[in-house]
Write an enzyme that holds these catalytic residues in place. Sequence first.
Site, PDB file in Angstrom:
ATOM      1  N   PHE A 171       0.836  -1.190   0.000  1.00 21.63           N
ATOM      2  CA  PHE A 171       0.000   0.000   0.000  1.00 21.63           C
ATOM      3  C   PHE A 171       0.876   1.247   0.000  1.00 21.63           C
ATOM      4  O   PHE A 171       1.865   1.321   0.733  1.00 21.63           O
ATOM      5  CB  PHE A 171      -0.885   0.050   1.248  1.00 21.63           C
ATOM      6  CG  PHE A 171      -1.867  -1.082   1.374  1.00 21.63           C
ATOM      7  CD1 PHE A 171      -3.157  -0.964   0.886  1.00 21.63           C
ATOM      8  CD2 PHE A 171      -1.501  -2.275   1.993  1.00 21.63           C
ATOM      9  CE1 PHE A 171      -4.069  -1.995   1.014  1.00 21.63           C
ATOM     10  CE2 PHE A 171      -2.398  -3.316   2.124  1.00 21.63           C
ATOM     11  CZ  PHE A 171      -3.689  -3.175   1.627  1.00 21.63           C
ATOM     12  N   ASP A 172       0.482   2.215  -0.798  1.00 23.71           N
ATOM     13  CA  ASP A 172       1.062   3.545  -0.646  1.00 23.71           C
ATOM     14  C   ASP A 172       0.447   4.160   0.611  1.00 23.71           C
ATOM     15  O   ASP A 172      -0.632   3.755   1.044  1.00 23.71           O
ATOM     16  CB  ASP A 172       0.747   4.400  -1.869  1.00 23.71           C
ATOM     17  CG  ASP A 172       1.282   5.815  -1.728  1.00 23.71           C
ATOM     18  OD1 ASP A 172       2.473   5.967  -1.450  1.00 23.71           O
ATOM     19  OD2 ASP A 172       0.483   6.749  -1.862  1.00 23.71           O
ATOM     20  N   LYS A 173       1.125   5.131   1.201  1.00 20.88           N
ATOM     21  CA  LYS A 173       0.591   5.736   2.434  1.00 20.88           C
ATOM     22  C   LYS A 173      -0.392   6.861   2.132  1.00 20.88           C
ATOM     23  O   LYS A 173      -1.592   6.740   2.385  1.00 20.88           O
ATOM     24  CB  LYS A 173       1.732   6.274   3.306  1.00 20.88           C
ATOM     25  CG  LYS A 173       1.223   6.923   4.608  1.00 20.88           C
ATOM     26  CD  LYS A 173       2.372   7.445   5.465  1.00 20.88           C
ATOM     27  CE  LYS A 173       2.958   8.730   4.922  1.00 20.88           C
ATOM     28  NZ  LYS A 173       2.057   9.918   5.094  1.00 20.88           N
TER      29      LYS A 173
END
Length: 819
Positions: A507-509
């Site tokens: 996941f990207d933040k």
Amino acid sequence: MRMMIEIDLRNVLPGIHDDDMCVKRLVDLLHSRDGVALVSVEGRAGAGSSTISVEYDPQVISIQQVRELASSMGVALNERYGHLHFETDVPSNSRAHRLVESRLQEVEGVVEVRASASGGVTIEYDRSVVSEDEVSSAIIASGVKRTAPALKEEGKHEGHNHAASSSTNDKHSGWLGRNTELIFALACGTLLLLGFIIEKVGVASLSWVPATLYVAAYVFGAWFTLGEAIQNIKRKRFEIDTLMLVAAAGAAALGAWAEGALLLFLFSLGHALEHYAMGRARRAIEALAELAPETARVVRYGELVEVRVETLVPGDVVIVRANDRMPVDGFVVKGTSSVNQAPVTGESIPVDKRPVGNTEAARSRPDAVEMESKVFAGTINGSGALEVEVTRRSTESALARVVKMVSEAETRKSPTQRFTDKFERIFVPSVLVLAGLLLFAWVFIDEPFRDSFYRSMAVLVAASPCALAIATPSAVLAGIARAARGGVLIKGGAPLEELGMVRAIAFDKTGTLTEGRPRVTDVKVIGGASERELLDVAVAVESLSDHPLATAIVADGKSRLGTTSLPLVTDFANLAGKGVRATVLKQNAWIGKAEMFGVEGVPSLGDAAKKEIDELRQLGRTTMAVRLGDRDLGVIGLMDTPRPEAREALSRLRKLGIERMIMISGDHQLVAEAVASDVGVDEAQGGLMPEDKVTSIRELRSSERVAMVGDGVNDAPAMASASVGIAMGAASSDVALETADVALMSEDLRQVAFSVALSRRTRSVIRQNVYVSLGVVALLVPATIMGLGIGPAVAVHEGSTILVVVNALRLLRYKSSDL
């Protein structure tokens, strides 16, 4: 010594997928050049965002020459080969779409034809041989009819033009027109049953009636089959239709009229039900195109008039009454209401809408408008009237693009489907040879020719791979349709199957695990600078950026400054993944993360700034240092709020068997770890530049299948490197919708779990269908060789075809609560 270079496929052949023949042509062309040793496509089958890996000898050809070669070859291929995508009114069954492929493949200049079981057709043609208009004329001449388009793409798409439309198949013909084949099949069965009953009663004066009824049953049962068989014979194709007619004729020749009529009844009934069932899946997709209303009330010259939706242009203001559907994509300029966005984004709870804060800013950057002010065509207004300014034409709305992409996705074959196609090409000739040998069984064993002929026909019928041909496309079609109805766009069978096999998700933040709406929490000034000076510079520079952190600095900075004029900014430049640079008050200004300073010509930060940054990072803050000329003005601390549904979504993913979840972020490691702890991610990798994210994903992928979830903008390279790229918030982002394999129309992280669960269920259904199809053939072939009659063989054979289609259609009723 050989070296390796990787080239993004989208940069060389924009707008196509890597299962397109142009990709193979490009690979072959590159491989033929001196100095190039090996060329391969790395990435996801059919994903359209893979890379071309080129291994070359730097003593013969330079890296720049390799890039230029790939680029020039891609341009040449784009100019030579075109693509058309459209819908047809052919019946929704496997026989019909194979016939469509064979008809169109005969058109001079047509290179490849792919037809889906739901009627979608994609054609690749050679522009040096035939023009697009000539292809369109040839399509009409071949007898393949395009349906009247409900949504049509305008213009060309990056060198590969697509004439896209959404089918309105069979709507005009009503129930009777859609089910004529089913009616004929039932008539055949009724006549067969009456003939059988009268024959068994044995009334002497009615002895001629059973034979008459059986002949009539032949007519109704063979009506549609005969038409398709004749078309196949004209094109020198030997399909199951021909086999069934030969077997029925053979039964009649042997005097077994009842058995022949039973064969035709079961065969026609099976395909009529297949047509009906596949039509249901097709109409589930078509229903998307019907969500948007045909007319809208628009304010023009101070008056309210009703106009066709396709005439609306950006800047028009439409009036949406309570409980009406939104006619366009746009933003609210007046009024408040709750809007049900489920038809487009899949969100179950209506979203409150309010007027946009800055109309001019929204008009210049519509993609940056917050969801609270943005509306989409096809969604349903609540109890309040709204005035909405149009931002996209009807053909460019999120709904229109979803319908177009789903339609195109149907024609892209999954890995299992490609396997079954190859299997059929080997299996069918083998069965034909076996049937031919069985015709001469009477020479070797003591039996009459009629018995050998009957057995041969029975084997041909039993071994026909009808169920196998429809097993995978029916499940893929139903899975894609169900996903689209739930606000998830899955671009073909390849990513649909691949997503069901992932065991790790990255996941990207910012904007993915967090809401992407950070706020300023701390403003730390250094030395003789004042807070106003720091904010003046920061707000002036960041107002030219569209990054979420920049938006937060501008919004909160203006609030702290009050009404004041800002200094003039020139020479603005975005330093990807690091920060920004500009000229303010005739001095160079830099704003960005600490790692930007002290490298590549950017001055280093002083000890005071570094100390403030360290302290803020210990508190889990994202930090942005501000420097003007030779002075550090200070540090701005920001904090982004984790999505409230993030922990629940990750919990669902764990229950689905996702063994590893990683957060990758450009933020400092301490900040990344703080967010990871809040949402429940297994591990966090911080301080990553965009290229570092790509490396991280590739390392993960080397050991397991991994999906990457991001916003589709800054995360596009990392998503392209993953087994499956998933973009969130695609309804409001053109880039996200175009770049990802799976596009979540809403910003609800729980849709990731829904997508994975649906993909796994679809893979399970595909496996079940393939096992049933092959199992039935494996059972029936030896059984018919040993003496099983044509009637029972057809009953089991057609029963398996109906079974796999009905099993696939269960996906249309899949519920997220099934997780």
